[in-house]
Design a protein around this motif. Structure first.
Motif, mmCIF file in Angstrom:
data_model
loop_
_atom_site.group_PDB
_atom_site.id
_atom_site.type_symbol
_atom_site.label_atom_id
_atom_site.label_comp_id
_atom_site.label_asym_id
_atom_site.label_seq_id
_atom_site.Cartn_x
_atom_site.Cartn_y
_atom_site.Cartn_z
ATOM 1 N N ARG A 204 0.920 -1.040 0.124
ATOM 2 C CA ARG A 204 -0.054 -0.080 -0.060
ATOM 3 C C ARG A 204 0.822 1.377 0.074
ATOM 4 N N GLY A 205 2.085 1.045 -0.094
ATOM 5 C CA GLY A 205 3.036 2.300 -0.172
ATOM 6 C C GLY A 205 3.424 2.468 1.344
ATOM 7 N N TRP A 206 3.182 1.728 2.261
ATOM 8 C CA TRP A 206 3.700 2.150 3.488
ATOM 9 C C TRP A 206 4.967 1.417 4.049
ATOM 10 N N ARG A 207 5.845 1.740 3.559
ATOM 11 C CA ARG A 207 7.244 1.224 3.663
ATOM 12 C C ARG A 207 7.921 1.582 4.920
ATOM 13 N N ARG A 208 7.582 2.882 5.297
ATOM 14 C CA ARG A 208 8.284 3.244 6.544
ATOM 15 C C ARG A 208 7.468 2.856 7.887
ATOM 16 N N GLN A 209 7.777 1.623 8.593
ATOM 17 C CA GLN A 209 6.940 1.014 9.349
ATOM 18 C C GLN A 209 7.481 1.128 10.906
ATOM 19 N N LEU A 210 6.543 1.103 11.828
ATOM 20 C CA LEU A 210 6.957 1.434 13.039
ATOM 21 C C LEU A 210 6.107 0.373 14.085
ATOM 22 N N SER A 211 6.607 -0.390 14.884
ATOM 23 C CA SER A 211 5.801 -1.043 15.925
ATOM 24 C C SER A 211 6.040 -0.615 17.270
ATOM 25 N N GLU A 212 4.830 -0.473 17.899
ATOM 26 C CA GLU A 212 5.122 0.026 19.337
ATOM 27 C C GLU A 212 4.637 -1.028 20.222
ATOM 28 N N GLY A 213 4.770 -2.281 19.805
ATOM 29 C CA GLY A 213 4.460 -3.425 20.719
ATOM 30 C C GLY A 213 2.860 -4.029 20.389
ATOM 31 N N GLY A 214 2.692 -4.316 21.479
ATOM 32 C CA GLY A 214 3.233 -4.710 22.898
ATOM 33 C C GLY A 214 4.412 -5.749 22.695
ATOM 34 N N PRO A 215 4.994 -6.295 24.042
ATOM 35 C CA PRO A 215 5.945 -7.265 24.068
ATOM 36 C C PRO A 215 5.531 -8.658 23.146
ATOM 37 N N ARG A 216 4.309 -9.053 23.098
ATOM 38 C CA ARG A 216 4.170 -10.362 22.343
ATOM 39 C C ARG A 216 4.146 -10.074 20.791
ATOM 40 N N LEU A 217 3.503 -9.131 20.310
ATOM 41 C CA LEU A 217 3.776 -8.683 18.906
ATOM 42 C C LEU A 217 5.097 -8.519 18.617
ATOM 43 N N LEU A 218 5.933 -7.926 19.484
ATOM 44 C CA LEU A 218 7.504 -7.537 18.898
ATOM 45 C C LEU A 218 8.140 -8.811 18.882
ATOM 46 N N GLY A 219 7.699 -9.721 20.067
ATOM 47 C CA GLY A 219 8.443 -11.152 19.794
ATOM 48 C C GLY A 219 8.027 -11.927 18.482
ATOM 49 N N GLN A 220 6.985 -11.798 18.271
ATOM 50 C CA GLN A 220 6.420 -12.480 16.856
ATOM 51 C C GLN A 220 7.256 -11.889 15.742
ATOM 52 N N LEU A 221 7.406 -10.481 15.648
ATOM 53 C CA LEU A 221 8.067 -9.836 14.729
ATOM 54 C C LEU A 221 9.585 -10.310 14.584
ATOM 55 N N ALA A 222 9.978 -10.146 15.963
ATOM 56 C CA ALA A 222 11.669 -10.617 15.964
ATOM 57 C C ALA A 222 11.655 -12.088 15.500
#
Length: 265
Positions: A175-193
């Protein structure tokens, strides 16, 4: 605010100004880039009294606002949306010209990751967004909840049983949203990592010792392959430390990425 490690952007006004921070945290040119922004206590707590707010401070909130103003989309888990009372992204006059020049929307899109679709659709996040809120869920999400959500948000489906994060991130990028930012939480960040999707971690370290049973900033099963990161920037203000780490195995993609030690580990 002092730059202890990394290159000084050298903008008018000096360290701590919005212009200085915008250059210090500028996204690299090119393809998709996913950074996370988290805060922790000295002893590793991601929350205080159940919220990240208790760990934050004036400078942390300033950097938080700048990171939002620079990104196209904020990726956040539904549990964090509920706990922190998330509101829509807002347009900031100080960044309007910069965003327009980069072809960005006036405000960042908030993309909520949820398998259950347990969302308060009457909340401002869904009733008052400047740009439509996105909900990322599964193909087999409850049909009745899916239909109601689609009336209030732009829905992306990715995966069956659980959200397929690589596909979800790819859909946001398409969709053109290449500059992406995750603010978590910890569970989502764990999955992304775990999926190897994390390019950068911006970690604020609060000068607090909290103890308790708060989760770490990355929470979940141990990652099968440990992700080495390398420090490229360190800023200090009033005892708070603001760090930037990039994936150690990535080539030099960031204009502010400086190899400080020569050791990729």
């Amino acid at each position: 605010m002092r730059q202890l490690i990394g290159a000084d952007p050298g903008t008018p006004g000096g360290p701590g100004t919005l212009e200085w921070l915008a250059e210090a945290y500028a996204y690299p040119d090119g393809g998709r880039w996913l950074r996370a922004n988290m805060v922790t206590s000295l002893d590793g707590a991601a929350r205080l009294d159940g919220l990240s707010e208790g760990l934050s401070g004036e400078a942390d909130k300033r950097i938080f606002g700048v990171l939002r103003a620079l990104c196209d989309v904020v990726l956040v888990g539904a549990e964090t949306v509920r706990a922190e009372g998330y509101r829509p992204g807002r347009a900031r006059a100080e960044f309007a010209e910069r965003r327009a020049a980069a072809g960005q929307l006036p405000a960042p899109v908030i993309a909520v990751v949820t398998r259950s679709l347990d969302l308060d659709l009457s909340a401002p996040l869904f009733t008052e967004p400047l740009v439509p809120t996105v909900v990322v869920t599964t193909v087999d999400a409850p049909p009745d909840r899916l239909a109601r959500t689609a009336e209030r948000a732009d829905v992306i489906t990715a995966g069956t049983g659980s959200v397929d994060l690589p596909r979800a991130v790819a859909a946001l990028t398409e969709r053109g949203w290449r500059r992406q930012l995750s603010e978590g939480g910890p569970r989502l960040l764990g999955q992304l990592a775990a999926e190897g999707l994390l390019d950068e971690l911006c970690l604020s370290v609060a000068p607090l010792v909290t103890a308790g049973d708060s989760p770490r900033i990355v929470n979940g099963p141990q990652i099968p392959h440990v992700r080495p990161m390398r420090l490229v920037s360190l800023i200090e203000q009033k005892g708070f430390l603001f760090t930037r780490y990039l994936r150690a195995t990535d080539p030099d993609r960031s204009p502010n990425d400086h190899d400080l030690t020569g050791d990729a580990s």
